[in-house]
Scaffold this motif. Structure first.
Motif, short mmCIF file in Angstrom:
data_model
loop_
_atom_site.label_atom_id
_atom_site.label_comp_id
_atom_site.label_asym_id
_atom_site.label_seq_id
_atom_site.Cartn_x
_atom_site.Cartn_y
_atom_site.Cartn_z
N GLU A 84 1.12 -1.03 -0.10
CA GLU A 84 -0.24 0.34 0.15
C GLU A 84 0.96 1.36 -0.01
OE1 GLU A 84 -2.68 2.48 3.06
OE2 GLU A 84 -3.52 0.67 3.20
N PHE A 85 0.57 1.81 -1.49
CA PHE A 85 1.40 3.20 -0.95
C PHE A 85 0.62 4.32 -0.70
CE2 PHE A 85 3.39 -0.27 -3.76
CZ PHE A 85 5.12 0.79 -3.70
N VAL A 108 -4.96 3.73 -0.66
CA VAL A 108 -6.51 3.50 0.43
C VAL A 108 -7.10 4.84 0.25
CG1 VAL A 108 -7.33 3.18 2.20
CG2 VAL A 108 -5.74 1.37 1.40
N SER A 109 -8.51 5.28 -0.79
CA SER A 109 -8.99 6.28 -0.39
C SER A 109 -9.98 6.27 0.00
CB SER A 109 -8.50 6.94 -2.01
OG SER A 109 -9.25 8.93 -1.87
N LYS A 113 -9.65 0.29 -1.50
CA LYS A 113 -8.28 0.38 -2.25
C LYS A 113 -8.63 0.25 -3.61
CE LYS A 113 -6.75 -3.34 0.37
NZ LYS A 113 -6.79 -4.58 1.19
N LYS A 114 -7.94 0.97 -4.26
CA LYS A 114 -7.02 1.36 -5.73
C LYS A 114 -6.12 0.62 -6.45
CE LYS A 114 -7.37 5.04 -9.07
NZ LYS A 114 -8.08 6.09 -9.59
N GLY A 115 -6.70 0.06 -7.39
CA GLY A 115 -5.01 -0.43 -8.07
C GLY A 115 -4.56 0.88 -8.41
#
Length: 338
Positions: A84-85, A108-109, A113-115
């Motif tokens: 996770e960045f 993560v927003s 989670k978004k790739g």
């Protein structure tokens, strides 16, 4: 020295320990479920002999990773797995990196989670890349020695990636994990002229809800003109099963390929589409040396076939033999059963 730090819960990695130990002997570092954020005044000299770095399910500051990798002159392997960045994937710049694996990294927003895609790769010595993530066709890549790449094919969007792959003149081996019943590669128009080996891993488990009677393998033969120098074709069917209602084998008109020497079909248990593929492959690869059929599968360049179930059934073997014997098939003596 090899250090692995594995935690059940995410915890900050104690980098201060390296100021009290002879960290210059550290060659392999594996962090799992760690927090690698806000590293200030990091002395990269402590990691000067690091050869491999693996970060798994770890929260990472992308700027720190970019700085770390670019400052390690001996780093040979880098694995970023489910990391996770903060906001984006780090830029990977290295003068020494030979192997890179980036798998399912994300940001993560709003608790979603978004790739995130690999946006920049500048590694002059990189020879092998495994990338599972979005946007392969959009990132900057400077890897003149890249020989092997492993990517998934989930939808039509991955067809665009082949325009990028066609620019990699040293690329010898391409492995594709197929996760969809859709046949996006049929639309390929960009040739990969230097490719010598093409591996397909076809994930049967994703087709359980679709009609078994719609499945075939002939589309693979139909795209082989895109790989004019191909010498080996390997197809591995995961979790194969016998289809009770067998379909009539089709005989299709396809072009020939003079460079293919070896064709492998793993997870082969005697279904109609396997027989269909073999009969047409015998006509297609006119200068082949052997076609290897096995109920097992193997990955990469391993010489061993993995003995995953189901085991080879004599009925399946006999069905293929009988079909080849009953038809006027040239080259059937080169079909090998493992």
């Amino acid at each position: 020295m090899h250090i692995s730090v594995l935690h059940a819960n995410v915890t900050s990695f104690p980098f201060f320990l390296f100021s009290k130990t002879n960290a210059s002997t550290l060659k392999h570092l594996h962090l799992q479920n760690c927090l690698v954020y806000n590293i200030t005044n990091c002395d990269f000299i402590l990691f000067k002999n690091l050869r491999s770095l693996t970060l798994g399910s770890t929260k990472v500051d992308e700027l720190f990773i970019t700085s770390l990798v670019s400052n390690l002159g001996l780093l040979d392997e880098l694995h970023l797995i489910y990391c996770e960045f903060k906001s984006s994937m780090p830029k990977i710049v290295s003068s020494s990196l030979c192997y890179l694996e980036v798998k399912n990294c994300h940001v993560v927003s709003n608790n979603i989670k978004k790739g995130v895609n690999l946006c920049s790769l500048d590694c002059l010595k990189l020879t092998s890349l495994e990338y599972f993530g979005p946007g392969l066709e959009t990132f900057y890549i400077n890897t003149p020695m890249l020989k092997r790449i492993h990517i998934p094919v989930i939808s039509d969007e991955y067809v665009n990636a082949f325009a990028l792959l066609s620019t990699l003149t040293e690329l010898d081996i391409l492995q594709l994990d197929i996760y969809s019943m859709v046949k996006p590669l049929v639309k390929m128009t960009q040739p990969l002229r230097h490719l010598k080996q093409l591996n397909f891993i076809i994930q049967w488990s994703h087709w359980d809800f679709l009609s078994e009677m719609e499945f075939d393998l002939l589309w693979i033969l139909n795209i082989l003109q895109t790989f004019p120098q191909l010498q080996k074709l390997s197809i591995m069917l995961t979790y194969p099963k016998i289809i009770k209602k067998q379909k009539v084998v089709k005989d299709v008109e396809i072009c020939s390929h003079d460079e293919i020497r070896v064709i492998e079909l793993g997870g082969c248990v005697g279904n109609w589409y396997e027989i269909e593929f073999v009969m047409n492959a015998l006509k297609y690869a006119q200068k082949h040396e052997r076609i290897v059929l096995s109920p097992y599968r193997r990955e990469h360049d391993s010489v061993d076939w993995k003995s995953d179930p189901p085991v080879w059934s004599q009925n399946g073997c006999q069905r293929i033999r009988q079909k080849l014997q009953s038809e006027d098939v040239v080259g059937r003596e080169k079909v090998v059963f493992v």
